[in-house]
Design an enzyme around this catalytic site. Structure first.
Site, PDB file in Angstrom:
ATOM      1  CG  ASP A  29      -3.982  13.080  -9.797  1.00 49.93           C
ATOM      2  OD1 ASP A  29      -3.106  12.863  -9.014  1.00 49.93           O
ATOM      3  OD2 ASP A  29      -3.321  13.347 -10.710  1.00 49.93           O
ATOM      4  CD  GLU A  46       1.931  10.644  -9.390  1.00 44.49           C
ATOM      5  OE1 GLU A  46       2.910  10.136  -9.505  1.00 44.49           O
ATOM      6  OE2 GLU A  46       0.661   9.844 -10.158  1.00 44.49           O
ATOM      7  CD  GLU A  47      -1.219   8.448 -12.499  1.00 43.43           C
ATOM      8  OE1 GLU A  47      -0.417   8.888 -13.629  1.00 43.43           O
ATOM      9  OE2 GLU A  47      -0.792   7.757 -11.924  1.00 43.43           O
ATOM     10  NE  ARG A  51      16.513  -1.040  -4.516  1.00 47.30           N
ATOM     11  CZ  ARG A  51      17.941  -0.775  -4.970  1.00 47.30           C
ATOM     12  NH1 ARG A  51      17.658   0.786  -4.928  1.00 47.30           N
ATOM     13  NH2 ARG A  51      19.060  -1.700  -5.030  1.00 47.30           N
ATOM     14  CG  HIS A  70      -1.038   4.221 -15.509  1.00 48.05           C
ATOM     15  ND1 HIS A  70      -0.673   5.798 -15.870  1.00 48.05           N
ATOM     16  CD2 HIS A  70      -1.290   4.595 -14.241  1.00 48.05           C
ATOM     17  CE1 HIS A  70      -0.319   6.441 -15.177  1.00 48.05           C
ATOM     18  NE2 HIS A  70      -0.132   5.935 -14.093  1.00 48.05           N
TER      19      HIS A  70
END
Length: 400
Positions: free
Chosen positions: A81, A138-139, A179, A367
């Site tokens: 998306d 996802e957003e 990580r 963004h």
């Protein structure tokens, strides 16, 4: 698999992956229903001879690459998306529909399609299967949970033994980082309603002013973290919305604020009571009642140490050992891939995509309407995902 084979695939596929990324970039769609994006992804998977399964509750796409021998299942995920941002990148393929792939999901999709091409060529050597998961929403739409609720794991040939994903980020193209352990913060939405008694702007002493309370509540919340929490407990409270009134000469009855709370500690239990009490006391000083709602959206994104090592090894094989940071500091952004990682050991890797004409330290960030990405990384991104998946399959070839 020889380094020459991998390099040959990367050279062969890069141009096509860049074309796909730019096609996807030009047709951004927001939320859970992405028909045009779904169509492009499905078309490319169909062309590889894969059986494509479309979502029932959202515009997801899932395909499984079956190996020649039985074995476990590895999941590779890309989000699909875009954001409701009008693009100002000046790219020749920039979107013009009021939405924008300002978080790089177009690269995520193209990279996973590249991994699919890479793996299809090697399916005769595979023991097990690789599930390709293209996820909308996802957003802020919790697309991972929607897919899980839609039975994501029911159609993959076995519960995945590992899951991997890539996200773009700022930095010199060709470098990557991750990580073990907490990589990205949890996300909790904060909503505060302040209810007083309104009145005329000329007589504020006759009102219980929720606007005055709104200002003090916002200040108190911003001061809560640095003054009340252990500085070794990474937490961010951001007030992003403040709303009150509709007439310039009227003190309203109600004011609202909204924002986010992010932490790497995994739970809001140690924060919830303190935040609610901070709001209550600041509001009470103005004679205003407060109702505070905290809704936990995404958990902390936690990389499994073993799968992180596997992903790092693949990245170093493809990019070179000096190009991969395996101990990067965690970031306070959030990801719903965290919900996959709650159920499957896995890891997320960041791929640097700042164009060479920009300084990563000052380039427009994700963004934002001006952000640009260097898509020359797509072949390496695809090869890393595919290499990690193959390594995981070869590490445990028994039927699962």
């Amino acid at each position: 698999m020889s380094d020459g084979d991998v390099h040959g695939d990367m050279v062969r596929d890069l141009g096509r992956l860049q074309e796909l990324r730019r096609e996807l970039h030009s047709i951004p769609e927001v939320g859970l229903e992405l028909p045009s994006t779904q169509s492009v992804v499905s078309r490319e998977l169909d062309a590889l001879g894969l059986d494509v399964r479309l979502g029932r509750r959202c515009s997801s796409v899932v395909a499984v690459i079956e190996g020649a021998e039985p074995g476990p299942t590895v999941l590779l995920r890309a989000d699909m998306d875009a954001l409701p941002i009008s693009e100002r990148s000046d790219e020749p393929f920039a979107a013009t529909n009021g939405a924008m792939h300002a978080c790089g999901h177009d690269l995520h999709m193209a990279g996973l399609l590249g991994a699919a091409r890479f793996l299809v060529r090697r399916r005769e050597t595979m023991a097990g299967r690789v599930a390709l998961v293209f996820q909308p929403g996802e957003e802020g739409y919790d697309g991972a949970q929607v897919m899980l609720d839609d039975g994501l794991f029911d159609h993959l040939g076995g519960h995945p033994v590992a899951a991997y994903a890539v996200h773009v980020g700022a930095g010199e193209p060709g470098t990557m980082w991750t990580r073990p352990g907490p990589l990205l913060a949890s996300l909790t939405e904060l909503d505060v309603e302040l209810r007083g008694s309104g009145g005329h702007g000329s007589t504020p002493h006759l009102a219980d002013d929720p606007v005055a309370a709104l200002v003090d509540v916002a200040a108190a919340l911003h001061a809560y973290v640095p003054r009340r929490l252990d500085p070794l407990m990474p937490t961010v409270v951001s007030i992003t919305q403040m709303n009150a009134g509709s007439a310039i000469n009227v003190i309203p009855d109600v004011a609202r604020l909204g924002g986010t709370v992010r932490t790497l500690t995994g739970s809001l239990d140690s924060l919830r009571d303190g935040l609610v009490e901070t709001v209550r006391l600041a509001a009470a000083a103005h004679g205003v009642a407060a109702a505070t709602t905290l809704v936990e959206r995404y958990p902390v994104t936690v990389n499994d140490p073993n799968e992180t090592s596997r992903l790092v090894a693949a990245a170093r094989t493809i990019c070179g050992p000096d190009k991969v940071d395996a101990a990067h500091e965690p970031l306070m952004g959030s990801e719903d891939f965290s919900k996959i990682l709650q159920r499957v050991p896995g890891a997320m890797l960041f791929v640097a995509t700042t164009p060479p004409d920009l300084d990563p330290a000052t380039a427009p960030g994700v963004h934002t309407p001006d952000v640009r990405f260097d898509d020359s990384v797509l072949a390496a991104q695809a090869a890393v995902l595919a290499t990690a998946a193959l390594d995981r399959l070869h590490d445990s070839p028994q039927m699962r």
